[in-house]
Design a protein around this motif. Structure first.
Motif, PDB file in Angstrom:
ATOM      1  N   LEU A  40       0.855  -1.254   0.042  1.00 45.36           N
ATOM      2  CA  LEU A  40       0.044  -0.169  -0.038  1.00 45.36           C
ATOM      3  C   LEU A  40       0.825   1.193  -0.008  1.00 45.36           C
ATOM      4  O   LEU A  40       2.120   1.269   0.481  1.00 45.36           O
ATOM      5  CB  LEU A  40      -0.736  -0.002   1.078  1.00 45.36           C
ATOM      6  N   PRO A  41       0.487   2.477  -0.371  1.00 48.96           N
ATOM      7  CA  PRO A  41       1.241   3.698  -0.535  1.00 48.96           C
ATOM      8  C   PRO A  41       1.890   3.831   0.880  1.00 48.96           C
ATOM      9  O   PRO A  41       3.071   4.373   0.710  1.00 48.96           O
ATOM     10  CB  PRO A  41       0.441   4.685  -0.996  1.00 48.96           C
ATOM     11  N   ASN A  42       1.116   3.872   2.055  1.00 49.51           N
ATOM     12  CA  ASN A  42       1.858   4.212   3.122  1.00 49.51           C
ATOM     13  C   ASN A  42       2.695   2.994   3.632  1.00 49.51           C
ATOM     14  O   ASN A  42       3.810   3.374   4.417  1.00 49.51           O
ATOM     15  CB  ASN A  42       0.841   4.280   4.207  1.00 49.51           C
ATOM     16  N   GLU A  43       2.513   2.039   3.298  1.00 48.37           N
ATOM     17  CA  GLU A  43       3.664   0.790   3.558  1.00 48.37           C
ATOM     18  C   GLU A  43       4.873   0.971   2.646  1.00 48.37           C
ATOM     19  O   GLU A  43       6.105   0.877   3.202  1.00 48.37           O
ATOM     20  CB  GLU A  43       3.170  -0.538   3.061  1.00 48.37           C
ATOM     21  N   ARG A  44       4.603   1.483   1.571  1.00 48.24           N
ATOM     22  CA  ARG A  44       5.613   1.675   0.626  1.00 48.24           C
ATOM     23  C   ARG A  44       6.689   2.861   1.104  1.00 48.24           C
ATOM     24  O   ARG A  44       8.110   2.861   1.333  1.00 48.24           O
ATOM     25  CB  ARG A  44       5.372   2.169  -0.824  1.00 48.24           C
ATOM     26  N   SER A  45       5.823   3.966   1.718  1.00 45.33           N
ATOM     27  CA  SER A  45       6.607   5.066   2.371  1.00 45.33           C
ATOM     28  C   SER A  45       7.487   4.602   3.724  1.00 45.33           C
ATOM     29  O   SER A  45       8.612   5.061   3.985  1.00 45.33           O
ATOM     30  CB  SER A  45       5.754   6.160   2.679  1.00 45.33           C
ATOM     31  N   PHE A  46       6.733   3.646   4.420  1.00 49.09           N
ATOM     32  CA  PHE A  46       7.213   3.325   5.717  1.00 49.09           C
ATOM     33  C   PHE A  46       8.695   2.561   5.394  1.00 49.09           C
ATOM     34  O   PHE A  46       9.643   2.499   5.862  1.00 49.09           O
ATOM     35  CB  PHE A  46       6.367   2.367   6.177  1.00 49.09           C
ATOM     36  N   HIS A  47       8.708   1.815   4.178  1.00 48.90           N
ATOM     37  CA  HIS A  47       9.967   0.985   4.062  1.00 48.90           C
ATOM     38  C   HIS A  47      11.049   2.159   3.375  1.00 48.90           C
ATOM     39  O   HIS A  47      12.236   2.029   3.728  1.00 48.90           O
ATOM     40  CB  HIS A  47       9.672   0.027   2.722  1.00 48.90           C
ATOM     41  N   HIS A  48      10.530   2.819   2.794  1.00 54.82           N
ATOM     42  CA  HIS A  48      11.620   4.068   2.365  1.00 54.82           C
ATOM     43  C   HIS A  48      12.000   4.802   3.701  1.00 54.82           C
ATOM     44  O   HIS A  48      13.178   4.962   3.808  1.00 54.82           O
ATOM     45  CB  HIS A  48      10.916   5.024   1.437  1.00 54.82           C
ATOM     46  N   ALA A  49      11.400   5.024   4.572  1.00 57.87           N
ATOM     47  CA  ALA A  49      11.670   5.895   5.702  1.00 57.87           C
ATOM     48  C   ALA A  49      12.684   4.816   6.514  1.00 57.87           C
ATOM     49  O   ALA A  49      13.522   5.351   7.080  1.00 57.87           O
ATOM     50  CB  ALA A  49      10.487   6.140   6.545  1.00 57.87           C
ATOM     51  N   ALA A  50      12.487   3.356   6.541  1.00 54.20           N
ATOM     52  CA  ALA A  50      13.304   2.507   7.477  1.00 54.20           C
ATOM     53  C   ALA A  50      14.671   2.610   6.700  1.00 54.20           C
ATOM     54  O   ALA A  50      15.652   2.667   7.523  1.00 54.20           O
ATOM     55  CB  ALA A  50      12.604   1.050   7.352  1.00 54.20           C
ATOM     56  N   LYS A  51      14.601   2.672   5.400  1.00 58.19           N
ATOM     57  CA  LYS A  51      15.959   2.646   4.567  1.00 58.19           C
ATOM     58  C   LYS A  51      16.731   3.785   4.828  1.00 58.19           C
ATOM     59  O   LYS A  51      18.040   3.566   5.045  1.00 58.19           O
ATOM     60  CB  LYS A  51      15.629   2.503   3.268  1.00 58.19           C
ATOM     61  N   ARG A  52      15.970   4.777   5.037  1.00 57.18           N
ATOM     62  CA  ARG A  52      16.999   6.121   5.260  1.00 57.18           C
ATOM     63  C   ARG A  52      16.882   6.623   6.686  1.00 57.18           C
ATOM     64  O   ARG A  52      17.457   7.676   7.015  1.00 57.18           O
ATOM     65  CB  ARG A  52      16.211   7.272   4.657  1.00 57.18           C
ATOM     66  N   ASN A  53      16.608   5.835   7.572  1.00 55.85           N
ATOM     67  CA  ASN A  53      16.531   6.009   8.842  1.00 55.85           C
ATOM     68  C   ASN A  53      15.828   7.275   9.481  1.00 55.85           C
ATOM     69  O   ASN A  53      16.326   8.107  10.408  1.00 55.85           O
ATOM     70  CB  ASN A  53      18.108   6.115   9.410  1.00 55.85           C
ATOM     71  N   ASN A  54      14.913   7.666   8.639  1.00 50.44           N
ATOM     72  CA  ASN A  54      13.766   8.573   9.008  1.00 50.44           C
ATOM     73  C   ASN A  54      12.884   8.359  10.036  1.00 50.44           C
ATOM     74  O   ASN A  54      11.922   7.922   9.439  1.00 50.44           O
ATOM     75  CB  ASN A  54      13.232   9.091   7.674  1.00 50.44           C
ATOM     76  N   LEU A  55      13.200   8.571  11.201  1.00 47.50           N
ATOM     77  CA  LEU A  55      12.322   8.573  12.513  1.00 47.50           C
ATOM     78  C   LEU A  55      11.013   9.325  12.275  1.00 47.50           C
ATOM     79  O   LEU A  55      10.045   8.983  12.686  1.00 47.50           O
ATOM     80  CB  LEU A  55      13.110   8.488  13.684  1.00 47.50           C
ATOM     81  N   ASP A  56      11.138  10.596  11.741  1.00 47.71           N
ATOM     82  CA  ASP A  56      10.013  11.297  11.835  1.00 47.71           C
ATOM     83  C   ASP A  56       8.946  10.845  11.058  1.00 47.71           C
ATOM     84  O   ASP A  56       7.760  10.702  11.427  1.00 47.71           O
ATOM     85  CB  ASP A  56      10.256  12.659  11.124  1.00 47.71           C
ATOM     86  N   ILE A  57       9.104  10.233   9.689  1.00 45.11           N
ATOM     87  CA  ILE A  57       7.995   9.657   8.759  1.00 45.11           C
ATOM     88  C   ILE A  57       7.467   8.359   9.271  1.00 45.11           C
ATOM     89  O   ILE A  57       6.520   7.940   9.233  1.00 45.11           O
ATOM     90  CB  ILE A  57       8.946   9.495   7.540  1.00 45.11           C
ATOM     91  N   MET A  58       8.526   7.614  10.033  1.00 43.93           N
ATOM     92  CA  MET A  58       8.430   6.193  10.369  1.00 43.93           C
ATOM     93  C   MET A  58       7.114   6.359  11.845  1.00 43.93           C
ATOM     94  O   MET A  58       6.151   5.990  11.698  1.00 43.93           O
ATOM     95  CB  MET A  58       9.561   5.478  11.176  1.00 43.93           C
ATOM     96  N   GLU A  59       7.515   7.602  12.497  1.00 42.65           N
ATOM     97  CA  GLU A  59       6.455   7.598  13.709  1.00 42.65           C
ATOM     98  C   GLU A  59       5.226   8.367  13.244  1.00 42.65           C
ATOM     99  O   GLU A  59       4.066   7.824  13.630  1.00 42.65           O
ATOM    100  CB  GLU A  59       7.269   8.802  14.657  1.00 42.65           C
ATOM    101  N   GLN A  60       5.225   9.091  12.141  1.00 47.00           N
ATOM    102  CA  GLN A  60       4.095   9.798  11.479  1.00 47.00           C
ATOM    103  C   GLN A  60       3.341   8.534  10.840  1.00 47.00           C
ATOM    104  O   GLN A  60       1.805   8.601  11.208  1.00 47.00           O
ATOM    105  CB  GLN A  60       4.338  10.616  10.411  1.00 47.00           C
ATOM    106  N   LEU A  61       3.809   7.670  10.209  1.00 44.98           N
ATOM    107  CA  LEU A  61       3.091   6.427   9.655  1.00 44.98           C
ATOM    108  C   LEU A  61       2.614   5.293  10.743  1.00 44.98           C
ATOM    109  O   LEU A  61       1.393   4.951  10.453  1.00 44.98           O
ATOM    110  CB  LEU A  61       3.846   5.911   8.752  1.00 44.98           C
ATOM    111  N   VAL A  62       3.325   5.206  11.781  1.00 42.88           N
ATOM    112  CA  VAL A  62       2.684   4.730  12.794  1.00 42.88           C
ATOM    113  C   VAL A  62       1.422   4.904  13.389  1.00 42.88           C
ATOM    114  O   VAL A  62       0.562   4.269  13.841  1.00 42.88           O
ATOM    115  CB  VAL A  62       3.788   4.190  13.942  1.00 42.88           C
ATOM    116  N   GLU A  63       1.563   6.376  13.739  1.00 45.40           N
ATOM    117  CA  GLU A  63       0.295   6.848  14.084  1.00 45.40           C
ATOM    118  C   GLU A  63      -0.756   6.713  13.071  1.00 45.40           C
ATOM    119  O   GLU A  63      -2.275   6.803  13.625  1.00 45.40           O
ATOM    120  CB  GLU A  63       0.578   8.532  14.449  1.00 45.40           C
TER     121      GLU A  63
END
Length: 561
Positions: A40-63
Motif C-alpha cells: 500500500l502507499p503508506n507501507e511503501r513510504s514506511f519501507h523508504h523511511a526505514a531505509k533512510r533512518n527517517n524516524l519522523d516519517i516512521m512515527e507519523q506513519l505508525v500513528e
C-alpha cells in the motif's frame, strides 16, 4: 554462497549475495523492481523511511496505523532494511513497536542473518534480546555464524561462540562448507586466526572435495595459504576433480600462492581427473610468469599422446612468448596429440605466420602426418594459407640443403638470420621485382613448373602451391611464389641470385629469358631480363637499377665484378 553486494546503498535492495544461485539472483533483482506492487502507499513510504533512518516519517506513519510488518514481493519487511542499513535508531524504533523478528524473505534470510553479515554487534544484541531465532538457516543451509565468518565480522563470531556458546552453529551448509571454509575462500586472515583460536579450524572437505586450503589457493589468498600450510598434513590432497591446491593456484594465475605451496612440498606434476597438468592449464590461460616459474622447476614436459601438450596449447591459443619459453626448455617440438597432429599442424591450420616461423626455425619434422595422412604442408594448403605453404616449402628445401652440406663452408653462423617469412628488405627489392617480371610478363602459362622441377621442387610442393587459386592470373602468381621460395634458398646459402638465375634459366631451356627478347604467352613483345653472368649487378648499378646498398649487399656474395 556469495557475499551480499551493495547491502547498504541499493534502493532496490536486491540482496544478491544471499540468494542461492545466479538465476535466483537475477529473478530477485527483477522482482525487486516491482516489489512495491503489493504494498500500500503508506507501507511503501514506511519501507523508504526505514531505509533512510527517517524516524519522523516512521512515527507519523505508525500513528496512521501503518502495518510495520508489511512485506514486499521479496517478503522483506522494514526491519530487514533497517538492519541491512545498520540504522540503529530505526531498528530500536521498530523493535519497540513490536516488529516481528522471525520473518524470513524468499531466500530464507532473517533479520539476524542480515545483522551477522552487516557486522553491527549492537543491532545483533538487540535482535537476540527481542527473541530472534539464533539457529535459523537460509535456503543454502547457512547460519548466522556462516554469514559472520564470510564477511570477516570477528566481534560477531566472538559473541556467538564465547558469549552465546553457539558452537553447534559450526556445521556444514548445503555445499558442505563450514564457516572456516567460507573465511578461507574470502581470504579473511583475521577471521581465520580467530576461528583457529576458537578451535573451529577444520580440514574437512565440502561436497566438491575442496578443503579450506583448496579454496584459499584457488582465489590467490597468499596470507591465508601461508597460515594454513602450517596446519596441513597432506598438501597434495585432491578434490573431486583431482585438483590439488597447487593446481588450483596455478589455474587461477596466482604465482605467489603457487610458490608457497611448492615450497611446502606440492608436486608440480600431479594432473587432474582429465589428465591436465598445472603446466598445461597455465599455458592455456596464457600466464607467462607462471609458465616460466614452472619450467624452472622439476616439471615433466612429455605428455601422453591422447591430449594436447603444453606446446599444442600455446600454439592453439596464440601465446608466442610461451611457445618460445617451452622450446627454450627443450619441449618436444614434434609432440603428437590425440589426432596425431604436431604443433606445426595446428599453427599451419590457423595460418599464424609468427608461430609457424618459430616452429620451423626450431627444426620440427616436416614429414609427420596426422590421422588423416596429411603433413603440415597439406594442412596449410587445404586451409588456403598460401603464406604458410610457401614458408613450409622454404623450410623443407632449406633443411634438405643443410643435411646435404653438413660441415661445409656453406653451413656458416655468419649467414643471414634464419627466417622463413616473406622477405621485405630493401636490399632485395630490385631482385624481387625482376622475379615478379619474370613470372608475370615472361614465363608462359605453366612454364614455371618446368623451372621448378629443374630446381628440384617436389611434386607435393608444386601441388601445394597450385592449390591456392586466385583467378585468371593464378599461374603467374604460382610462378612468382615459386621464384621467391627459390630466392630464399639462394640467400640462405649466401650465393649470388642474379648469377644463379641466369645460369639456371639457360640450363632449364629458357636462354631467351636469360638475355634478349621474346614474345610472351599473350602475343606481346616484351623486353626480357638481361642476365649476363658476373657483370649483371655491377652493370645494373651503373644503369641505376640498383642502389649502392644493394650492390654492397650482393657484393658480400663475392660475385660483383
Amino acid at each position: 554462497m556469495k557475499g551480499l553486494d551493495n547491502l547498504r546503498n541499493t534502493l532496490a535492495w536486491s540482496w544478491k549475495g544471499l540468494s542461492k544461485n545466479t538465476k535466483e539472483k537475477e529473478d530477485g533483482e527483477k522482482e525487486a523492481l516491482v516489489q512495491y506492487d503489493i504494498l500500500l502507499p503508506n507501507e511503501r513510504s514506511f519501507h523508504h523511511a526505514a531505509k533512510r533512518n527517517n524516524l519522523d516519517i516512521m512515527e507519523q506513519l505508525v500513528e496512521e496505523k501503518v502495518n510495520i510488518n508489511a512485506m514486499n514481493s521479496m517478503k522483506r519487511t522494514a526491519l530487514h532494511f533497517a538492519v541491512g542499513g545498520n540504522h540503529l535508531s530505526a531498528v530500536d524504533f521498530l523493535l519497540n513497536h513490536k516488529a516481528r523478528v522471525d520473518i524470513a524473505d524468499k531466500h530464507g534470510l532473517t533479520v539476524l542473518h542480515v545483522a551477522a553479515w552487516s557486522g553491527n554487534l549492537e543491532i545483533m544484541l538487540m535482535l537476540v534480546k527481542a527473541g530472534a531465532d539464533q539457529k535459523a538457516k537460509n535456503q543454502d543451509g547457512m547460519t548466522i555464524l556462516h554469514f559472520a565468518a564470510q564477511n570477516n565480522n570477528v566481534r560477531i563470531v566472538e559473541y556467538l561462540i564465547q558469549d552465546l556458546h553457539l558452537k553447534d552453529l559450526n556445521q556444514q551448509d548445503e555445499k558442505g562448507r563450514k564457516p572456516f571454509l567460507l573465511a578461507a575462500e574470502k581470504g579473511h586472515v583475521e577471521m581465520i586466526e580467530k576461528l583457529i583460536m576458537l578451535n573451529l579450524l577444520t580440514s574437512e572437505k565440502d561436497k566438491e572435495g575442496n578443503t579450506a586450503l583448496h579454496l584459499a589457493a584457488k582465489h590467490g589468498h597468499t596470507s591465508v595459504v601461508e597460515m594454513l600450510i602450517t596446519q596441513w598434513q597432506e598438501i597434495n590432497e585432491p578434490n573431486e576433480d583431482g585438483e590439488t591446491p597447487f593446481f588450483l593456484a596455478v589455474a587461477g594465475g596466482h604465482k605467489e600462492c603457487s610458490k608457497l605451496l611448492l615450497d611446502a612440498g606440492s608436486d608440480v606434476n600431479i594432473s587432474n581427473n582429465n589428465n591436465i597438468t598445472a603446466l598445461q592449464i597455465a599455458t592455456q590461460n596464457g600466464h607467462i610468469p607462471l609458465v616460466t616459474f614452472l619450467l624452472s622447476e622439476d616439471i615433466v614436459l612429455d605428455q601422453k599422446a591422447e591430449q594436447d601438450s603444453p606446446l599444442h596449447l600455446a600454439v592453439a591459443n596464440n601465446h608466442i612468448s610461451i611457445v618460445n619459453s617451452l622450446l627454450g626448455a627443450n619441449h618436444n617440438v614434434d609432440a603428437l596429440n590425440q589426432k596425431q597432429q604436431t604443433p606445426l599442424h595446428l599453427a599451419a591450420d590457423l595460418g599464424n605466420v609468427e608461430l609457424v616461423d618459430t616452429l620451423l626455425k626450431a627444426g620440427c619434422d616436416l614429414k609427420v602426418v596426422d590421422k588423416q595422412g596429411k603433413t603440415a604442408l597439406a594442412v596449410a594448403s587445404r586451409s588456403n594459407h598460401s603464406l604458410i605453404v610457401d614458408m613450409i616449402i622454404k623450410a623443407e628445401r632449406y633443411y634438405t640443403w643443410r643435411q646435404e652440406h653438413q660441415g661445409s663452408c656453406y653451413d656458416s653462423p655468419t649467414g643471414p638470420a634464419l627466417t622463413f617469412k616473406h622477405d621485405h628488405t630493401l636490399e632485395m627489392k630490385q631482385i624481387r621485382f625482376c622475379l615478379w617480371k619474370l613470372a608475370y610478363c615472361q614465363l608462359k602459362a605453366q612454364e614455371w613448373r618446368k623451372l621448378a622441377r629443374s630446381w628440384e621442387f617436389s611434386d607435393a610442393q608444386i601441388k601445394a602451391i597450385e592449390e591456392q587459386w586466385s583467378g585468371s592470373e593464378s599461374s603467374c602468381e604460382h610462378g612468382h611464389r615459386m621464384l621467391l621460395i627459390w630466392l630464399h634458398g639462394i640467400l640462405m646459402r649466401r650465393e649470388n641470385p642474379m648469377k644463379h638465375l641466369y645460369e639456371d634459366l639457360v640450363n632449364a631451356g629458357f636462354p631467351e629469358l636469360a638475355g634478349g627478347t621474346s614474345v610472351n604467352g599473350r602475343g606481346q613483345g616484351k623486353e626480357l631480363l638481361s642476365l649476363r653472368p658476373y657483370t649483371t649487378v655491377k652493370r645494373a648499378f651503373i644503369w641505376g637499377s640498383y642502389s649502392t646498398s644493394e650492390v654492397h649487399y650482393l657484393g658480400d656474395f663475392g660475385q660483383v665484378t
